[in-house]
Design an enzyme around this catalytic site. Sequence first.
Site, PDB file in Angstrom:
ATOM      1  N   ASP A   1      -3.809   2.370  -5.306  1.00  0.00           N
ATOM      2  CA  ASP A   1      -2.374   2.360  -4.705  1.00  0.00           C
ATOM      3  C   ASP A   1      -2.132   1.161  -3.690  1.00  0.00           C
ATOM      4  OD1 ASP A   1      -3.725   2.731  -2.256  1.00  0.00           O
ATOM      5  OD2 ASP A   1      -2.262   3.968  -1.488  1.00  0.00           O
ATOM      6  N   GLU A   2      -2.619  -0.295  -4.080  1.00  0.00           N
ATOM      7  CA  GLU A   2      -2.752  -1.228  -3.410  1.00  0.00           C
ATOM      8  C   GLU A   2      -2.688  -2.660  -4.090  1.00  0.00           C
ATOM      9  OE1 GLU A   2      -5.627  -2.001   0.291  1.00  0.00           O
ATOM     10  OE2 GLU A   2      -6.397  -0.052  -0.681  1.00  0.00           O
TER      11      GLU A   2
ATOM     12  N   ASP B   1       0.934  -1.175  -0.081  1.00  0.00           N
ATOM     13  CA  ASP B   1       0.169  -0.117   0.103  1.00  0.00           C
ATOM     14  C   ASP B   1       1.257   1.114   0.030  1.00  0.00           C
ATOM     15  OD1 ASP B   1      -2.987   0.952   1.803  1.00  0.00           O
ATOM     16  OD2 ASP B   1      -1.634   2.224   0.607  1.00  0.00           O
TER      17      ASP B   1
END
Length: 443
Positions: free
Chosen positions: A122-123, A27
């Site tokens: 974003d993960e 993350d």
Amino acid sequence: MTQGGSTFYAEVGMLLPWSGGAILLVDLDAFFASVEQLDHPEWRGKPVIVGGDADKRGVVSTCSYEARAFGVRSAMASFQARKLCPDAIWTHGNHSRYAEISQQVMEIIQLYSPRIQQVSIDEAFVDVSPGHYVRTHPVTIAQKIQDHIATLGITCSIGLGTSKTIAKIASDRDKPHGLTVVYPGRELEFLAPLPVRDLSGVGRKAEQRLHDLGIITLSDLAKTDEQVLKGIFGKNAQMMRERALGLDATPVTNARDVKSVSNEVTFSINMIEQEEIKQAISMIAAKVGRRLRRKGLAGYTVTLKIRHNDLSIRTAQRTLATAVDDEREFIDVLYELLPEVWRAGDELRLLGVGVSSFGARKEQLRLFETDEEDGSLVLRSPAGEERYPPPHQPSGRPQSSKRSLIEATDKVKDRFGEYAVRYGRELRFDDRQTHTIAQDGDD
Ligand code: TTP
Ligand code: MG
């Protein structure tokens, strides 16, 4: 135990043998704000807020860790953030730039394992099980990924464990730029003391109901009778209990393994009215849209499927110019497809909506939420906030598909109840999920 930015739920300093599956959750730290600091060196080390304008009912998308020290948080009203941190640098953000960096990050991760499931901009979950696809120790892979991503000029935090549940929770334990490792066999020790809210699938309401029953930690949750949990989590009760016990076995699913996202509803009463059918289509489309967004997928092909009373099945498809993940963008297409599979007077038993042929979304970063206060749907983006319907404001807005969808959904809910699924006499939700989706326990 912490050493050099890493937390190990095992002896520190040496790598112990890793048996069984290993999953990472990577993350990025304060993602949008970090990209802004990367692109504007003069903003580094300073409070930076990415979000909408305070005087236009904007909300904060995210902010740098320097701004978090003042109490600023994602989804906070911008005016409140301005009060907390008046000197912050504000920006509306640059979506295409975030998508570009996100893409670079995913390409880096792919160098370390072919099994990646991107779950948001974003993960990503990464399967690094030893012997499976890779031989390197999972901790070493995590460190290498972290170092490699840092070469882009942004940082990430990583959780490593034997399941997605553990990896996800662990990734949040030591931010920014942390690595939290839960060795096999240490899952219960790690999970037991955590608050129930840390578990994916426990929202604010479920948390409250658990608290009312005296269930505060994951250890409490794991000990609770499944019948009691059914009252809160319904058909997911057993899965939630397994998650709390660290027994979640959901695999990392590559987006490209997923061929389509679809939902079907079998009606126990035949539908004949066009308006009613359209309302049902919009309700199913909303469900498909929610699932697409949750998986970070968008598709070019939209399919409408129906089953007539005589059990014959007909489908109609359309391929669009852009990939969609927002039901408001494909609802009209479904309405247009309806006459291809259904004629006035036909009785209809089943309706299905699917989206397939996945590709890059044209705009990835919209976030939808329901306002807890008034129940209106809130569309949030760094540029600000839109509400449907806008509260305390007469509807002067032109009738758009956005509104007609929400109104149609509301009508169905009015007629069949908020939880239509529970009213078996009226509607029976088959909720069948085709292709590999059925494997995806994140649903
Ligand atoms: P997150 O990973 O939740 O947040 P983050 O990366 O900014 O911070 P953290 O270090 O805690 O991981 O979300 C990723 C991006 O998604 C975030 O940078 C901005 C966007 N976002 C919004 O636009 N609105 C929101 O409410 C949230 C939570 C995120
Ligand atoms: Mg993040």
